[in-house]
Motif scaffolding. Structure first.
Motif, PDB file in Angstrom:
ATOM      1  N   SER A  82      38.882  22.169  38.212  1.00 23.75           N
ATOM      2  CA  SER A  82      39.291  21.303  39.333  1.00 23.75           C
ATOM      3  C   SER A  82      39.200  20.041  39.200  1.00 23.75           C
ATOM      4  O   SER A  82      39.855  19.186  39.830  1.00 23.75           O
ATOM      5  CB  SER A  82      38.845  21.727  40.526  1.00 23.75           C
ATOM      6  OG  SER A  82      37.331  22.213  40.439  1.00 23.75           O
TER       7      SER A  82
ATOM      8  N   SER B  73      34.777  30.804  48.770  1.00 24.29           N
ATOM      9  CA  SER B  73      33.959  30.451  50.005  1.00 24.29           C
ATOM     10  C   SER B  73      34.410  28.983  50.493  1.00 24.29           C
ATOM     11  O   SER B  73      34.964  28.168  49.900  1.00 24.29           O
ATOM     12  CB  SER B  73      32.476  30.484  49.767  1.00 24.29           C
ATOM     13  OG  SER B  73      32.169  29.680  48.631  1.00 24.29           O
TER      14      SER B  73
ATOM     15  N   GLY C 280      36.913  31.391  54.005  1.00 23.24           N
ATOM     16  CA  GLY C 280      36.120  32.451  54.430  1.00 23.24           C
ATOM     17  C   GLY C 280      36.659  32.661  56.117  1.00 23.24           C
ATOM     18  O   GLY C 280      37.780  31.861  56.419  1.00 23.24           O
ATOM     19  N   GLY C 281      36.042  33.812  56.658  1.00 24.39           N
ATOM     20  CA  GLY C 281      36.735  33.927  58.044  1.00 24.39           C
ATOM     21  C   GLY C 281      35.809  34.356  58.764  1.00 24.39           C
ATOM     22  O   GLY C 281      34.548  34.646  58.404  1.00 24.39           O
TER      23      GLY C 281
ATOM     24  N   HIS D 114      49.432  34.470  54.617  1.00 27.16           N
ATOM     25  CA  HIS D 114      48.250  34.448  54.502  1.00 27.16           C
ATOM     26  C   HIS D 114      47.468  33.059  54.483  1.00 27.16           C
ATOM     27  O   HIS D 114      47.455  32.502  53.357  1.00 27.16           O
ATOM     28  CB  HIS D 114      47.431  35.372  53.567  1.00 27.16           C
ATOM     29  CG  HIS D 114      46.062  35.994  53.655  1.00 27.16           C
ATOM     30  ND1 HIS D 114      45.753  36.034  54.956  1.00 27.16           N
ATOM     31  CD2 HIS D 114      44.977  35.765  53.035  1.00 27.16           C
ATOM     32  CE1 HIS D 114      44.269  36.382  54.737  1.00 27.16           C
ATOM     33  NE2 HIS D 114      43.982  35.942  53.607  1.00 27.16           N
TER      34      HIS D 114
HETATM   35  P1  NAD Z   1      32.675  31.888  46.050  1.00 25.86           P
HETATM   36  O1  NAD Z   1      33.076  30.667  46.673  1.00 25.86           O
HETATM   37  O2  NAD Z   1      31.417  32.066  45.447  1.00 25.86           O
HETATM   38  O3  NAD Z   1      33.313  31.970  44.477  1.00 25.86           O
HETATM   39  C1  NAD Z   1      35.074  32.085  44.445  1.00 25.86           C
HETATM   40  C2  NAD Z   1      35.267  31.489  43.043  1.00 25.86           C
HETATM   41  O4  NAD Z   1      34.795  30.198  43.205  1.00 25.86           O
HETATM   42  C3  NAD Z   1      34.477  31.987  42.284  1.00 25.86           C
HETATM   43  O5  NAD Z   1      35.470  32.333  40.887  1.00 25.86           O
HETATM   44  C4  NAD Z   1      33.461  31.157  41.544  1.00 25.86           C
HETATM   45  O6  NAD Z   1      33.086  31.140  40.415  1.00 25.86           O
HETATM   46  C5  NAD Z   1      34.395  29.692  41.992  1.00 25.86           C
HETATM   47  N1  NAD Z   1      33.585  28.572  42.424  1.00 25.86           N
HETATM   48  C6  NAD Z   1      32.437  28.516  43.066  1.00 25.86           C
HETATM   49  N2  NAD Z   1      31.780  27.543  43.029  1.00 25.86           N
HETATM   50  C7  NAD Z   1      32.825  26.573  42.424  1.00 25.86           C
HETATM   51  C8  NAD Z   1      32.768  24.994  42.371  1.00 25.86           C
HETATM   52  N3  NAD Z   1      32.060  24.311  42.647  1.00 25.86           N
HETATM   53  N4  NAD Z   1      34.196  24.739  41.670  1.00 25.86           N
HETATM   54  C9  NAD Z   1      34.984  25.491  41.310  1.00 25.86           C
HETATM   55  N5  NAD Z   1      35.045  26.794  41.503  1.00 25.86           N
HETATM   56  C10 NAD Z   1      33.909  27.339  42.000  1.00 25.86           C
HETATM   57  O7  NAD Z   1      33.367  33.193  46.887  1.00 25.86           O
HETATM   58  P2  NAD Z   1      33.028  34.659  46.502  1.00 25.86           P
HETATM   59  O8  NAD Z   1      31.625  35.094  47.035  1.00 25.86           O
HETATM   60  O9  NAD Z   1      33.491  35.079  45.263  1.00 25.86           O
HETATM   61  O10 NAD Z   1      34.054  35.325  47.752  1.00 25.86           O
HETATM   62  C11 NAD Z   1      33.436  35.557  49.007  1.00 25.86           C
HETATM   63  C12 NAD Z   1      34.139  34.470  49.797  1.00 25.86           C
HETATM   64  O11 NAD Z   1      35.671  34.363  49.510  1.00 25.86           O
HETATM   65  C13 NAD Z   1      33.983  34.827  51.249  1.00 25.86           C
HETATM   66  O12 NAD Z   1      33.771  33.816  51.885  1.00 25.86           O
HETATM   67  C14 NAD Z   1      35.563  35.397  51.569  1.00 25.86           C
HETATM   68  O13 NAD Z   1      35.701  34.993  53.020  1.00 25.86           O
HETATM   69  C15 NAD Z   1      36.444  34.493  50.844  1.00 25.86           C
HETATM   70  N6  NAD Z   1      37.703  34.988  50.507  1.00 25.86           N
HETATM   71  C16 NAD Z   1      38.830  34.506  51.148  1.00 25.86           C
HETATM   72  C17 NAD Z   1      39.827  34.984  51.032  1.00 25.86           C
HETATM   73  C18 NAD Z   1      41.220  34.507  51.845  1.00 25.86           C
HETATM   74  O14 NAD Z   1      42.421  34.880  51.485  1.00 25.86           O
HETATM   75  N7  NAD Z   1      41.200  33.606  52.706  1.00 25.86           N
HETATM   76  C19 NAD Z   1      40.123  36.340  50.285  1.00 25.86           C
HETATM   77  C20 NAD Z   1      38.808  36.924  49.728  1.00 25.86           C
HETATM   78  C21 NAD Z   1      37.855  36.411  49.782  1.00 25.86           C
END
Ligand code: NAD
Length: 486
Positions: free
Chosen positions: A223, A236, A259-260, A456
């Protein structure tokens, strides 16, 4: 890829960069746990900055020639991907069930939905268009083109790892973008199996790359890179905030699905049996680990006791087990010990703050797995953490309301804005809710789950931009306006 028994061999994956499956000598590996058994089922490279750089350079180099192909030619590759997914349907679904403790029917639905998603976006090849704009001058044409944004970094969560991967790959490739995909380290297995399949396609090298690694290492490297034109994250709020910060240096576009804390409003005039089925499905599907599903419940006071009894009965009937049990359970283990601990500690704090478990309210002691009982919490208040923060587990706090105005105000009083729902048989209630709920989606008389032709997209901290349908495709395109005098 094929197996007969439930016990699977350990799988080892490589990165897929510039058309090749590659390993970096001496690179450490991330171990992937099968939550149902607690055993390590796979390992995948713990990639870092060099992997991000190599994959992004490959994607950058490939992008112009890829965009020069016709959209129909690009769409044909998506159709091939759909065919591959269907060919390996059974193996992929079983692997998904294994890596995440997902019920088999839901795992099949995810795999089938992913194949359909590739086909769906392949169908857009001949549908998306630019515009011809009226000019103020004579003998001038103003043409608005829609051109690919460039190189996309797709960062995925663990909860629907296979589907969300396609949600980023399909619109990227169809529009002429190239992509580097990073699955979650918690559940990278099906995605990296797919990478192996893509390696056998004749896709031009660099168009699609899959790399694995941690969020704060590989994710940040992606990123913050100037080679990226858009970062799309599903994850998240915290990861979204970090990505906004990292992408600021290059003013890189971000598309964030976060998240939601979905509210469900149940009116006194609702079909209560339908509402019980909808809410139960919404809170227990994939053990409550779904971003758009019911996270808080508002019930009209005149039916609150009756509804709580019915819902508690339905929650108590939910059958817990492992994905390969027969008959299939309704709900399985949480993804890992950390998630179980998070859920448990939130419920404990809610109880200490006055909440009472109408049903459930504690982890279940099983030999293996991280099970939490479907939980309905009464005596909750709007200011409680359990009502305001995402639980991401099978726990539902219940509150009551007297008037619909009050319910809508309580529902909107939230930092998240992904989805919402109402159960009612009155048209006026439906319309009031649809017009006044401040969320990206509102479901009426049904469980929360979006369609691929919808859009979405979350409000407030639930995200920026969105996915699916025509509007999701537009995220991957930028405009170019030509003023042509002749
Ligand atoms: P997470 O944020 O821990 O991880 C998601 C991804 O982000 C992973 O690949 C992780 O390695 C990466 N990541 C983490 N920190 C990062 C950083 N600093 N820079 C770049 N990438 C980073 O989330 P999770 O635990 O895998 O998933 C659950 C969360 O995702 C929940 O909050 C859920 O609501 C959300 N979610 C949202 C949707 C949507 O469509 N809005 C769909 C599915 C899940």
């Amino acid at each position: 890829m094929c197996w007969e028994t439930k016990e699977q061999p350990m799988r080892t994956y490589q990165q897929f960069i510039n058309g090749k499956l590659v390993s970096r000598p001496g690179q450490s590996m991330i171990e992937v746990e099968n939550p149902s058994t607690g055993k390590i089922m796979a390992q995948t490279p713990n990639g870092g900055r060099e992997d991000a750089q190599e994959a992004l350079e490959a994607a950058h180099k490939a992008q112009e020639a890829w965009a020069a192909q016709s959209a129909a030619a690009r769409g044909a590759y998506l159709k091939q991907m759909a065919t591959l997914v269907r060919k390996h349907r059974t193996d992929l679904a079983r692997l998904l069930a294994e890596e995440q403790a997902k019920t088999l029917p839901l795992a099949y639905a995810e795999i089938d939905g992913t194949a359909e998603y590739f086909d769906y976006y392949a169908g857009w090849a001949r549908l998306y268009e630019g515009e011809i704009i009226q000019s103020d001058r004579q003998r001038e044409n103003i043409l608005l083109y829609r051109q690919p944004i460039g190189v996309v970094a797709g960062i995925c969560p663990w909860n629907f790892p296979f589907f969300v991967m396609a949600r980023k790959v399909a619109p990227s490739l169809l529009t002429g973008c190239t992509a580097v995909i990073k699955p979650s380290s918690v559940a990278p297995v099906t995605v990296m199996e797919f990478a192996r399949m893509v390696a056998d396609l004749d896709l031009p090298a660099g168009v699609l790359n899959f790399i694995t690694g941690g969020g704060s290492t590989l994710g940040e490297a992606l990123s913050s890179s100037p080679l990226v034109d858009m970062v799309t994250l599903t994850g998240s709020v915290e990861a979204g905030q970090r990505i906004i910060t990292a992408s600021a240096a290059n003013v890189t576009k971000v598309s964030l699905e976060l998240g939601g804390k979905a509210p469900v409003i149940v009116c006194a005039d609702a079909d209560l049996d339908l509402a019980v089925r909808g809410v139960t499905a919404s809170r227990t599907i994939f053990s409550g680990q779904v971003c758009n599903c019911a996270e808080r419940l508002y019930v009209q006071d005149s039916i609150a006791e009756q509804f709580a009894d019915k819902l508690a009965e339905a929650f108590a009937k939910v059958r817990l087990g492992n994905p390969f049990d027969e008959p299939a359970p309704d709900m399985c283990s949480q993804i890992n010990a950390e998630q179980l601990e998070k859920i448990d500690s939130m419920v404990k704090r809610a109880k200490a703050d006055g909440a009472e478990a109408i049903t459930g309210g504690a982890p279940l002691n099983r030999e293996t797995g991280y099970f939490y009982a479907p939980t309905l919490l009464g005596n909750c208040r709007q200011d409680m953490e359990i009502v305001r923060k995402e639980v991401f587990g099978p726990v539902l706090p219940m509150l009551t309301f007297h008037t619909l105005d009050e319910a809508i105000a309580l529902a909107n009083d939230c930092e998240y804005g992904l989805t919402s729902s109402i159960f009612t048989t009155k048209l006026t209630n439906t319309m009031e809710a649809v017009n006044r709920l401040k969320f990206g989606e509102t479901y009426v008389n049904r469980e929360h789950f979006e369609a691929m032709q919808g859009f979405h997209a979350g409000w407030r901290k639930s995200g920026i931009g969105g996915a699916d349908g025509k509007h999701g495709l537009m995220e991957y395109l930028q405009t170019h306006v030509a003023y042509i005098d002749y």
